[in-house]
Design a protein around this motif. Structure first.
Motif, mmCIF file in Angstrom:
data_model
loop_
_atom_site.group_PDB
_atom_site.id
_atom_site.type_symbol
_atom_site.label_atom_id
_atom_site.label_comp_id
_atom_site.label_asym_id
_atom_site.label_seq_id
_atom_site.Cartn_x
_atom_site.Cartn_y
_atom_site.Cartn_z
ATOM 1 N N PRO A 29 -71.201 7.179 15.231
ATOM 2 C CA PRO A 29 -71.680 8.643 14.688
ATOM 3 C C PRO A 29 -71.646 9.685 15.653
ATOM 4 O O PRO A 29 -72.023 9.408 16.814
ATOM 5 C CB PRO A 29 -73.311 8.367 14.213
ATOM 6 C CG PRO A 29 -73.752 7.105 15.069
ATOM 7 C CD PRO A 29 -72.574 6.542 15.567
ATOM 8 N N ILE A 30 -70.946 10.667 15.203
ATOM 9 C CA ILE A 30 -71.037 11.814 15.985
ATOM 10 C C ILE A 30 -71.403 13.176 15.199
ATOM 11 O O ILE A 30 -71.216 13.133 14.137
ATOM 12 C CB ILE A 30 -69.554 11.995 16.757
ATOM 13 C CG1 ILE A 30 -68.605 12.725 15.684
ATOM 14 C CG2 ILE A 30 -69.267 11.025 17.581
ATOM 15 C CD1 ILE A 30 -67.154 13.218 16.067
ATOM 16 N N HIS A 31 -72.050 14.042 15.912
ATOM 17 C CA HIS A 31 -72.562 15.293 15.025
ATOM 18 C C HIS A 31 -71.402 16.477 15.527
ATOM 19 O O HIS A 31 -71.757 16.805 16.828
ATOM 20 C CB HIS A 31 -73.953 15.674 15.370
ATOM 21 C CG HIS A 31 -74.678 14.567 14.800
ATOM 22 N ND1 HIS A 31 -75.409 14.460 13.583
ATOM 23 C CD2 HIS A 31 -75.373 13.300 15.496
ATOM 24 C CE1 HIS A 31 -76.124 13.094 13.560
ATOM 25 N NE2 HIS A 31 -76.238 12.884 14.582
ATOM 26 N N VAL A 32 -70.846 17.174 14.503
ATOM 27 C CA VAL A 32 -70.411 18.297 14.987
ATOM 28 C C VAL A 32 -70.552 19.515 13.945
ATOM 29 O O VAL A 32 -70.553 19.287 12.509
ATOM 30 C CB VAL A 32 -68.703 17.971 14.847
ATOM 31 C CG1 VAL A 32 -68.015 19.192 15.119
ATOM 32 C CG2 VAL A 32 -68.311 17.045 15.829
ATOM 33 N N ASP A 33 -71.318 20.609 14.413
ATOM 34 C CA ASP A 33 -71.426 21.613 13.395
ATOM 35 C C ASP A 33 -72.571 21.157 12.723
ATOM 36 O O ASP A 33 -72.556 21.588 11.326
ATOM 37 C CB ASP A 33 -70.548 22.297 12.917
ATOM 38 C CG ASP A 33 -69.272 22.925 13.874
ATOM 39 O OD1 ASP A 33 -69.808 23.434 14.854
ATOM 40 O OD2 ASP A 33 -68.267 22.975 13.205
ATOM 41 N N GLY A 34 -73.586 20.312 12.848
ATOM 42 C CA GLY A 34 -74.595 19.757 12.079
ATOM 43 C C GLY A 34 -74.169 18.688 11.089
ATOM 44 O O GLY A 34 -74.932 18.527 10.298
ATOM 45 N N VAL A 35 -73.020 18.469 11.129
ATOM 46 C CA VAL A 35 -72.425 17.212 10.151
ATOM 47 C C VAL A 35 -72.367 16.085 10.869
ATOM 48 O O VAL A 35 -71.918 16.098 12.034
ATOM 49 C CB VAL A 35 -71.307 17.792 9.438
ATOM 50 C CG1 VAL A 35 -70.867 16.653 8.415
ATOM 51 C CG2 VAL A 35 -71.652 19.059 8.812
ATOM 52 N N GLU A 48 -65.009 15.428 19.333
ATOM 53 C CA GLU A 48 -65.747 16.239 20.070
ATOM 54 C C GLU A 48 -65.180 17.602 20.694
ATOM 55 O O GLU A 48 -65.734 18.745 20.730
ATOM 56 C CB GLU A 48 -66.644 15.778 21.084
ATOM 57 C CG GLU A 48 -67.837 14.639 20.465
ATOM 58 C CD GLU A 48 -68.873 14.074 21.783
ATOM 59 O OE1 GLU A 48 -69.664 13.515 20.960
ATOM 60 O OE2 GLU A 48 -68.288 14.063 22.621
ATOM 61 N N ARG A 49 -63.957 17.594 21.546
ATOM 62 C CA ARG A 49 -63.426 18.532 22.175
ATOM 63 C C ARG A 49 -62.360 18.960 21.083
ATOM 64 O O ARG A 49 -61.869 20.303 21.527
ATOM 65 C CB ARG A 49 -62.605 18.082 23.281
ATOM 66 C CG ARG A 49 -63.274 17.192 24.315
ATOM 67 C CD ARG A 49 -62.448 16.549 25.404
ATOM 68 N NE ARG A 49 -63.282 15.929 26.410
ATOM 69 C CZ ARG A 49 -62.956 15.413 27.187
ATOM 70 N NH1 ARG A 49 -61.705 14.928 27.319
ATOM 71 N NH2 ARG A 49 -63.796 14.474 28.225
ATOM 72 N N GLY A 50 -62.372 18.845 19.746
ATOM 73 C CA GLY A 50 -61.528 19.228 19.028
ATOM 74 C C GLY A 50 -60.030 18.971 18.966
ATOM 75 O O GLY A 50 -59.068 19.788 18.458
ATOM 76 N N LEU A 52 -58.622 16.445 17.804
ATOM 77 C CA LEU A 52 -58.316 15.591 16.479
ATOM 78 C C LEU A 52 -58.901 16.390 15.471
ATOM 79 O O LEU A 52 -60.192 16.602 15.359
ATOM 80 C CB LEU A 52 -58.620 14.257 16.658
ATOM 81 C CG LEU A 52 -57.961 13.285 17.679
ATOM 82 C CD1 LEU A 52 -58.400 12.165 17.653
ATOM 83 C CD2 LEU A 52 -56.440 13.295 17.256
ATOM 84 N N PRO A 53 -58.457 16.441 14.239
ATOM 85 C CA PRO A 53 -58.923 16.840 13.134
ATOM 86 C C PRO A 53 -60.065 16.018 12.484
ATOM 87 O O PRO A 53 -59.816 14.779 12.487
ATOM 88 C CB PRO A 53 -57.771 17.035 12.128
ATOM 89 C CG PRO A 53 -56.909 16.486 12.227
ATOM 90 C CD PRO A 53 -56.957 16.027 13.795
ATOM 91 N N LEU A 54 -61.186 16.439 12.074
ATOM 92 C CA LEU A 54 -62.229 15.621 11.802
ATOM 93 C C LEU A 54 -61.872 15.111 10.291
ATOM 94 O O LEU A 54 -61.387 15.620 9.667
ATOM 95 C CB LEU A 54 -63.519 16.294 11.614
ATOM 96 C CG LEU A 54 -64.206 16.897 12.836
ATOM 97 C CD1 LEU A 54 -65.061 17.909 12.650
ATOM 98 C CD2 LEU A 54 -64.876 15.708 13.747
ATOM 99 N N PRO A 55 -62.363 13.714 10.239
ATOM 100 C CA PRO A 55 -62.173 13.171 8.793
ATOM 101 C C PRO A 55 -62.687 13.869 7.534
ATOM 102 O O PRO A 55 -63.925 14.164 7.720
ATOM 103 C CB PRO A 55 -62.759 11.714 9.091
ATOM 104 C CG PRO A 55 -63.659 11.760 10.198
ATOM 105 C CD PRO A 55 -63.240 12.958 11.024
ATOM 106 N N GLY A 56 -62.174 14.024 6.821
ATOM 107 C CA GLY A 56 -62.632 14.823 5.466
ATOM 108 C C GLY A 56 -62.347 16.132 5.552
ATOM 109 O O GLY A 56 -62.534 16.899 4.585
ATOM 110 N N LYS A 57 -61.660 16.721 6.792
ATOM 111 C CA LYS A 57 -61.489 18.191 6.725
ATOM 112 C C LYS A 57 -59.927 18.315 6.770
ATOM 113 O O LYS A 57 -59.219 17.330 7.551
ATOM 114 C CB LYS A 57 -62.028 18.693 7.971
ATOM 115 C CG LYS A 57 -63.659 19.077 7.612
ATOM 116 C CD LYS A 57 -63.858 20.047 8.811
ATOM 117 C CE LYS A 57 -65.154 20.436 8.974
ATOM 118 N NZ LYS A 57 -65.804 21.338 9.989
#
Length: 58
Positions: A29-35, A48-50, A52-57
């Motif tokens: 699990p990772i937390h990015v922008d509170g999600v 975390e460094r941006g 790769l695009p986050l899954p679901g976005k």
């Protein structure tokens, strides 16, 4: 390189290949922008460094 001494039958070849299984990646699990997202452990820093695009976005 190893070279077979005799030809392997098609049946034996297919039985050997059928035993190979891919394992599912261990998710962390990772937390990015509170999600919270579940991502493969070896890619946590890239997400975390941006890099790769986050899954679901998109």
């Amino acid at each position: 390189m190893a070279v077979p001494k005799r030809k392997m039958s098609r049946s034996n070849t297919r039985h050997r290949r059928a035993q190979w299984k891919a394992s599912t990646p261990e998710l962390a699990p990772i937390h990015v922008d509170g999600v919270e997202y579940q991502v493969p452990r070896r890619l946590v820093r890239a997400y975390e460094r941006g890099l790769l695009p986050l899954p679901g976005k998109s």
